[in-house]
Design a protein around this motif. Structure first.
Motif, short mmCIF file in Angstrom:
data_model
loop_
_atom_site.label_atom_id
_atom_site.label_comp_id
_atom_site.label_asym_id
_atom_site.label_seq_id
_atom_site.Cartn_x
_atom_site.Cartn_y
_atom_site.Cartn_z
N LEU A 1 0.82 -1.21 0.00
CA LEU A 1 0.00 0.00 0.00
C LEU A 1 0.86 1.26 0.00
CD1 LEU A 1 -2.86 -1.00 2.49
CD2 LEU A 1 -2.94 -0.94 -0.01
N PHE A 2 1.92 1.25 0.82
CA PHE A 2 2.82 2.41 0.83
C PHE A 2 3.50 2.59 -0.53
CE2 PHE A 2 2.82 2.21 5.56
CZ PHE A 2 2.57 3.56 5.80
N GLY A 3 3.85 1.47 -1.19
CA GLY A 3 4.47 1.56 -2.51
C GLY A 3 3.51 2.14 -3.54
N ILE A 4 2.22 1.65 -3.48
CA ILE A 4 1.23 2.19 -4.41
C ILE A 4 1.00 3.68 -4.16
CG2 ILE A 4 -1.21 2.09 -5.08
CD1 ILE A 4 -1.13 -0.92 -4.48
N LEU A 5 0.95 4.08 -2.86
CA LEU A 5 0.75 5.50 -2.52
C LEU A 5 1.90 6.36 -3.05
CD1 LEU A 5 -0.92 7.64 -1.06
CD2 LEU A 5 0.35 7.10 1.04
N ALA A 6 3.13 5.87 -2.91
CA ALA A 6 4.28 6.62 -3.43
C ALA A 6 4.21 6.75 -4.95
CB ALA A 6 5.58 5.93 -3.01
N GLY A 7 3.79 5.64 -5.61
CA GLY A 7 3.66 5.69 -7.07
C GLY A 7 2.58 6.68 -7.51
N LEU A 8 1.48 6.73 -6.75
CA LEU A 8 0.41 7.66 -7.08
C LEU A 8 0.85 9.11 -6.90
CD1 LEU A 8 -2.65 5.79 -5.51
CD2 LEU A 8 -2.11 6.05 -7.94
N ILE A 9 1.68 9.36 -5.88
CA ILE A 9 2.21 10.72 -5.68
C ILE A 9 3.07 11.13 -6.87
CG2 ILE A 9 3.76 12.12 -4.25
CD1 ILE A 9 2.80 10.49 -1.83
N LEU A 10 3.90 10.19 -7.35
CA LEU A 10 4.73 10.48 -8.52
C LEU A 10 3.87 10.74 -9.75
CD1 LEU A 10 7.62 7.87 -8.07
CD2 LEU A 10 7.71 10.34 -7.69
N LEU A 11 2.81 9.94 -9.93
CA LEU A 11 1.92 10.14 -11.08
C LEU A 11 1.22 11.49 -10.99
CD1 LEU A 11 0.27 6.63 -11.61
CD2 LEU A 11 1.77 7.85 -13.18
N SER A 12 0.81 11.87 -9.78
CA SER A 12 0.17 13.18 -9.60
C SER A 12 1.13 14.30 -9.96
CB SER A 12 -0.31 13.33 -8.16
OG SER A 12 -0.94 14.58 -7.98
N GLY A 13 2.41 14.14 -9.56
CA GLY A 13 3.44 15.12 -9.92
C GLY A 13 3.65 15.16 -11.43
N PHE A 14 3.56 13.98 -12.08
CA PHE A 14 3.71 13.93 -13.53
C PHE A 14 2.62 14.75 -14.22
CE2 PHE A 14 1.96 11.91 -17.34
CZ PHE A 14 3.03 12.03 -18.22
N PHE A 15 1.37 14.56 -13.80
CA PHE A 15 0.27 15.28 -14.43
C PHE A 15 0.34 16.79 -14.14
CE2 PHE A 15 -1.78 11.00 -14.33
CZ PHE A 15 -1.99 10.88 -15.70
N SER A 16 0.71 17.14 -12.91
CA SER A 16 0.82 18.57 -12.57
C SER A 16 1.91 19.24 -13.38
CB SER A 16 1.11 18.72 -11.07
OG SER A 16 0.05 18.22 -10.29
N GLY A 17 3.07 18.59 -13.46
CA GLY A 17 4.17 19.14 -14.25
C GLY A 17 3.85 19.19 -15.72
N SER A 18 3.11 18.17 -16.20
CA SER A 18 2.73 18.14 -17.63
C SER A 18 1.86 19.34 -17.98
CB SER A 18 1.97 16.85 -17.93
OG SER A 18 2.77 15.72 -17.70
N GLU A 19 0.90 19.65 -17.12
CA GLU A 19 0.01 20.78 -17.39
C GLU A 19 0.79 22.09 -17.45
OE1 GLU A 19 -3.96 22.94 -15.49
OE2 GLU A 19 -2.94 21.33 -14.38
N THR A 20 1.66 22.31 -16.46
CA THR A 20 2.43 23.55 -16.44
C THR A 20 3.39 23.62 -17.62
OG1 THR A 20 2.30 23.64 -14.02
CG2 THR A 20 4.03 24.96 -15.08
N GLY A 21 4.06 22.51 -17.91
CA GLY A 21 5.03 22.50 -19.01
C GLY A 21 4.37 22.77 -20.35
N MET A 22 3.24 22.13 -20.61
CA MET A 22 2.57 22.32 -21.89
C MET A 22 2.01 23.74 -22.03
SD MET A 22 2.88 19.48 -23.56
CE MET A 22 1.75 19.84 -24.89
N MET A 23 1.44 24.26 -20.96
CA MET A 23 0.85 25.59 -21.02
C MET A 23 1.89 26.71 -21.00
SD MET A 23 -2.36 25.11 -21.39
CE MET A 23 -2.09 23.54 -22.21
N SER A 24 3.11 26.41 -20.55
CA SER A 24 4.16 27.43 -20.48
C SER A 24 4.99 27.52 -21.75
CB SER A 24 5.10 27.14 -19.29
OG SER A 24 4.39 27.18 -18.07
N LEU A 25 4.72 26.65 -22.71
CA LEU A 25 5.50 26.68 -23.94
C LEU A 25 5.33 28.00 -24.67
CD1 LEU A 25 4.99 23.13 -25.51
CD2 LEU A 25 7.12 24.10 -24.68
#
Length: 422
Positions: A9-33
């Motif tokens: 469960l802790f491993g899945i939670l850590a993976g989900l945090i990384l995925l959330s960071g991926f989507f957040s960074g993706s939005e900012t990166g794409m919109m900041s181009l």
């Protein structure tokens, strides 16, 4: 999930945090181009730029893809965090676990990824485009449903999708050029700004004023005409009939050679036949319009006239081009002593000097929306022709008329005080 190992469960939670960071960074990166830089990279054949550009063709669909993935990940992470809190510390630990999870997500899934993406927009956007493109296709049914529901509610509240292509105005373009920094050499940046400013400047601002125009009288004796031509400092010379207001044509210096006979004498009739018909320009014509007109008419000199057809001055193609690239010819008609610095910090200025030249040379901010010369500006302030030498104040500038000739101010002593205009 209640029977799943805590480590899993802790491993899945850590993976989900990384995925959330991926989507957040993706939005900012794409919109900041930078869209204009992106188009350049696309034209250059950059694959990452092509993928990013394809995603940005439908920004609403791109945002839907990112937000669907992000919300799904965040909800799963919240559910797992709740299970972990209950299994480890009981029901009373749910609220503290939610607060702790919020802080973790805020730092590691929002602030850090978005900050990195803001600084490295191209690197992030081109990288995440590998995943976002197939994810967009995978989530198409959900995206289609969400988009249609969203557009329905937008129409209900009166918000319509803007189908116009992204455009940029002159002021925005000036800002882009001005802030280009080292990306564009300073001299080139100045030329670009001058081109953009052509719309604001008219022929009145750069013309040689009527009283300074050098011309020849077609009615004068041949010897006098020859004498005037010998003293000419210009390639093209206006030709008038008795009065400078009656311009009949333009004479090129090379035509004088064609008018010389076998005995070396200039033939008046041949000379007059070489005179080309005049080209008149209405006062107030913007420089960008006049540049096009010079090109269209195949002309290099024009006579500026007012609404009554009275001559106001002369404009040449060289004068216009110098507004873009700066002075590049030896203009013999320009007196280098028009603006003379004085020991006390003031300046002795010729009355016929244009306001724009004064502002350019001294970095002043005299008004340019009225009279074009210092003589005209001071007479406008005085509202009459001074009978004696007078002083004029146009805050924060002070002017003292030093010499007059008839109704024309010959020289002025000017200084700038410490006060600035508001």
């Amino acid at each position: 999930m209640n029977e799943a190992p805590l480590g899993l469960l802790f491993g899945i939670l850590a993976g989900l945090i990384l995925l959330s960071g991926f989507f957040s960074g993706s939005e900012t990166g794409m919109m900041s181009l930078n869209r204009y830089r992106l188009r350049h990279r696309v034209k250059s054949g950059h694959r990452g730029a092509k993928r990013a550009a394809k995603l940005l063709e439908q920004p609403d669909t791109l945002i839907s893809t990112i937000l669907i993935g992000n919300n799904l990940v965040n909800n799963l992470a919240a559910a797992i965090a709740t299970v972990l809190a209950i299994r480890l510390y009981g029901d009373n630990a749910v609220v503290p676990a939610s607060i702790l999870l919020t802080l973790v997500f805020l730092i590691f899934a929002e602030i850090i990824p978005k900050t990195v993406a803001a600084y490295k927009a191209e690197v992030v956007a081109f990288t995440v485009s590998h995943i976002l493109l197939p994810l967009k296709s995978l989530l198409f049914p959900v995206i289609w449903l969400v988009s249609h529901v969203t557009h329905f509610f937008l129409r209900v509240i009166g918000v319509e999708k803007n189908s116009d292509e992204e455009q940029i105005g002159l002021e925005e373009l000036r800002t882009i050029v001005d802030e280009a920094g080292h990306l564009i050499p300073r001299h080139h940046r100045g030329m670009l700004m001058n081109i953009l400013d052509l719309e604001r400047i008219t022929v009145d601002d750069i013309m040689i004023p009527r009283n300074e125009v050098f011309g020849i009288d077609i009615d004068a004796e041949t010897d006098e005409i020859i004498h005037r031509l010998r003293d000419a400092e210009f390639t093209r010379i206006p030709v008038y009939d008795r009065d400078i207001d009656n311009i009949v044509g333009i004479l090129h210096q090379r035509d004088i050679i064609n008018s010389v006979d076998a005995q070396g004498q200039v033939q008046r009739e041949a000379l007059m036949k070489s005179v080309r018909s005049p080209y008149f320009i209405p006062e107030g014509t913007p420089l960008h319009t006049q540049l096009f007109n010079f090109q269209k008419q195949k002309r290099r000199m024009g006579i500026v006239v007012d609404e009554y057809g009275v001559m106001q001055g002369v404009v040449t193609l060289e004068d216009l081009l110098e507004e873009i690239v700066g002075e590049f010819t030896s203009n013999l008609s320009t007196d280098p002593d028009d603006i003379q610095p004085q020991p006390d910090g003031s300046y002795l200025i010729d009355g016929t000097t244009t306001i724009r030249d004064i502002n350019k040379t001294l970095k002043w901010e005299l008004p340019t929306d009225g009279p074009k010369t210092l003589n005209g500006l001071l007479l406008e302030q005085l509202e009459s022709f001074p009978e004696a030498l007078a002083g004029v104040s146009i805050q924060p500038y002070q002017f003292e008329i030093k010499e007059m000739k008839g109704n024309l101010i010959q020289s002025v002593q000017a200084r700038r005080s410490g006060k600035r205009r508001r």
